[in-house]
Design a protein around this motif. Sequence first.
Motif, PDB file in Angstrom:
ATOM      1  N   THR A   1      -3.839   5.504   5.691  1.00  0.00           N
ATOM      2  CA  THR A   1      -4.995   5.061   4.902  1.00  0.00           C
ATOM      3  C   THR A   1      -5.505   3.740   5.508  1.00  0.00           C
ATOM      4  O   THR A   1      -4.799   3.123   6.310  1.00  0.00           O
ATOM      5  N   PRO A   2      -6.694   3.307   5.091  1.00  0.00           N
ATOM      6  CA  PRO A   2      -7.198   2.028   5.612  1.00  0.00           C
ATOM      7  C   PRO A   2      -6.238   0.877   5.296  1.00  0.00           C
ATOM      8  O   PRO A   2      -6.257  -0.151   5.958  1.00  0.00           O
ATOM      9  N   ARG A   3      -5.369   1.035   4.302  1.00  0.00           N
ATOM     10  CA  ARG A   3      -4.422  -0.032   3.950  1.00  0.00           C
ATOM     11  C   ARG A   3      -3.037   0.185   4.547  1.00  0.00           C
ATOM     12  O   ARG A   3      -2.066  -0.429   4.109  1.00  0.00           O
ATOM     13  N   GLY A   4      -2.940   1.129   5.468  1.00  0.00           N
ATOM     14  CA  GLY A   4      -1.644   1.376   6.113  1.00  0.00           C
ATOM     15  C   GLY A   4      -1.088   2.733   5.711  1.00  0.00           C
ATOM     16  O   GLY A   4      -1.712   3.480   4.952  1.00  0.00           O
ATOM     17  N   GLU A   5       0.095   3.059   6.223  1.00  0.00           N
ATOM     18  CA  GLU A   5       0.675   4.376   5.968  1.00  0.00           C
ATOM     19  C   GLU A   5       1.314   4.428   4.581  1.00  0.00           C
ATOM     20  O   GLU A   5       1.979   3.494   4.158  1.00  0.00           O
ATOM     21  N   ARG A   6       1.074   5.536   3.897  1.00  0.00           N
ATOM     22  CA  ARG A   6       1.678   5.753   2.581  1.00  0.00           C
ATOM     23  C   ARG A   6       2.492   7.041   2.633  1.00  0.00           C
ATOM     24  O   ARG A   6       2.081   8.007   3.286  1.00  0.00           O
ATOM     25  N   ALA A   7       3.624   7.061   1.920  1.00  0.00           N
ATOM     26  CA  ALA A   7       4.465   8.268   1.861  1.00  0.00           C
ATOM     27  C   ALA A   7       4.357   8.834   0.455  1.00  0.00           C
ATOM     28  O   ALA A   7       4.748   8.199  -0.521  1.00  0.00           O
ATOM     29  N   VAL A   8       3.803  10.032   0.331  1.00  0.00           N
ATOM     30  CA  VAL A   8       3.516  10.622  -0.981  1.00  0.00           C
ATOM     31  C   VAL A   8       4.608  11.622  -1.332  1.00  0.00           C
ATOM     32  O   VAL A   8       4.860  12.573  -0.579  1.00  0.00           O
ATOM     33  N   ALA A   9       5.251  11.424  -2.495  1.00  0.00           N
ATOM     34  CA  ALA A   9       6.345  12.317  -2.902  1.00  0.00           C
ATOM     35  C   ALA A   9       5.831  13.518  -3.682  1.00  0.00           C
ATOM     36  O   ALA A   9       6.374  14.620  -3.592  1.00  0.00           O
ATOM     37  N   ALA A  10       4.775  13.300  -4.482  1.00  0.00           N
ATOM     38  CA  ALA A  10       4.243  14.397  -5.297  1.00  0.00           C
ATOM     39  C   ALA A  10       2.795  14.095  -5.605  1.00  0.00           C
ATOM     40  O   ALA A  10       2.418  12.934  -5.719  1.00  0.00           O
ATOM     41  N   GLY A  11       1.994  15.111  -5.725  1.00  0.00           N
ATOM     42  CA  GLY A  11       0.585  14.885  -6.037  1.00  0.00           C
ATOM     43  C   GLY A  11      -0.229  16.095  -5.656  1.00  0.00           C
ATOM     44  O   GLY A  11       0.300  17.100  -5.183  1.00  0.00           O
ATOM     45  N   ASP A  12      -1.532  15.989  -5.873  1.00  0.00           N
ATOM     46  CA  ASP A  12      -2.460  17.059  -5.501  1.00  0.00           C
ATOM     47  C   ASP A  12      -3.182  16.650  -4.246  1.00  0.00           C
ATOM     48  O   ASP A  12      -3.754  15.558  -4.185  1.00  0.00           O
ATOM     49  N   VAL A  13      -3.193  17.530  -3.279  1.00  0.00           N
ATOM     50  CA  VAL A  13      -3.865  17.223  -2.021  1.00  0.00           C
ATOM     51  C   VAL A  13      -5.132  18.054  -1.906  1.00  0.00           C
ATOM     52  O   VAL A  13      -5.111  19.257  -2.140  1.00  0.00           O
ATOM     53  N   ILE A  14      -6.221  17.391  -1.578  1.00  0.00           N
ATOM     54  CA  ILE A  14      -7.463  18.109  -1.278  1.00  0.00           C
ATOM     55  C   ILE A  14      -7.752  17.891   0.200  1.00  0.00           C
ATOM     56  O   ILE A  14      -7.724  16.745   0.675  1.00  0.00           O
ATOM     57  N   HIS A  15      -8.009  18.973   0.924  1.00  0.00           N
ATOM     58  CA  HIS A  15      -8.408  18.843   2.326  1.00  0.00           C
ATOM     59  C   HIS A  15      -9.900  18.538   2.342  1.00  0.00           C
ATOM     60  O   HIS A  15     -10.692  19.316   1.819  1.00  0.00           O
ATOM     61  N   LEU A  16     -10.293  17.415   2.950  1.00  0.00           N
ATOM     62  CA  LEU A  16     -11.705  17.022   2.920  1.00  0.00           C
ATOM     63  C   LEU A  16     -12.529  17.757   3.960  1.00  0.00           C
ATOM     64  O   LEU A  16     -13.719  17.874   3.850  1.00  0.00           O
ATOM     65  N   HIS A  17     -11.872  18.255   5.006  1.00  0.00           N
ATOM     66  CA  HIS A  17     -12.542  19.170   5.929  1.00  0.00           C
ATOM     67  C   HIS A  17     -11.464  20.045   6.531  1.00  0.00           C
ATOM     68  O   HIS A  17     -10.289  19.718   6.477  1.00  0.00           O
ATOM     69  N   GLU A  18     -11.897  21.184   7.138  1.00  0.00           N
ATOM     70  CA  GLU A  18     -10.877  22.081   7.695  1.00  0.00           C
ATOM     71  C   GLU A  18     -10.946  22.061   9.200  1.00  0.00           C
ATOM     72  O   GLU A  18     -11.986  21.829   9.769  1.00  0.00           O
TER      73      GLU A  18
END
Length: 280
Positions: free
Chosen positions: A263-280
């Motif tokens: 992300t613009p604020r650095g790397e984040r590690a996501v354990a759970a959540g909903d992911v939306i692909h913004l482009h394919e």
Amino acid sequence: RSLTTGSGGLAGFEWHEEVGSTNDLAAEAARRGASEIHLVLADHQVRGRGRRGREWRAPPGSSLTGTFLLRPGDAPVETLPLLAGVVLAEVVDAYLAPARALARERTATAPGANEGTGQERRGGPELGLKWPNDLLLRPGPNHSWTKAAGVLIEREGPAALLGIGCNVDWRGVPRPEGVVATSIAETIGEPVDRWRVLAGLVGVLARRYATWREDPRDTLAAYRDRCVTLGARVRVTGNASDLGDLEGEATGIGDDGRLLVATPRGERAVAAGDVIHLHE
Ligand code: BTN
């Protein structure tokens, strides 16, 4: 029907015409002390649950709706969702592979012969995993991805309840209102027998689960190969790690199963959540 295959089998099996949720019945079986791998299968659920509090609805008779009760002991359960994704992907991809091979053969022998049809010319049906374990299908690379299966993992004491909903053959079947989904049969344009898919799931799960318990690295590698979230620009909402909603490029999957997002604020590690692909 026999659910034992050359590569593994079940310790117990329940079949129900109609249930609330097979995960609830598997939780009951866990409390009764059922041994792994115990499968609760239903033709139809009236209170099927999806991830993150959503409903899971599927027309009766044309899907696989079941929960595998596992007792993973001290295995790294945080990567169990990825194991489930790999198992689903390997079973379903076996149905897509012949159509893909045929499309490649046609391209090789008669370049331009399928001009305009899209699918054949560009490589045939494809499968991808959206993190953590949505199974997406498309009839060809020039089509968009649509979900065909999902996994809900819940715990009941030491037991893990791996609930799988897989849309097998929805050709000509009215969709439940508001459900946007595809099925294996619609993607390949041929009938698919759900009992054969089930036998595949039982066999592949038994084999993959045993390997994963010994050492999850092979499972993680197989997962990364099939994960179409990797490299995509994503938005993650409702994540459980106090990171807030975030947007960025999905750059990796950690050994703990987390999705790494630049992300613009650095790397984040996501354990759970909903992911939306913004482009394919
Ligand atoms: C998702 O993608 O949100 C997960 C869907 C999981 C659905 C299956 S169907 C069998 C089992 N019983 C449930 O109530 N849910 C899971």
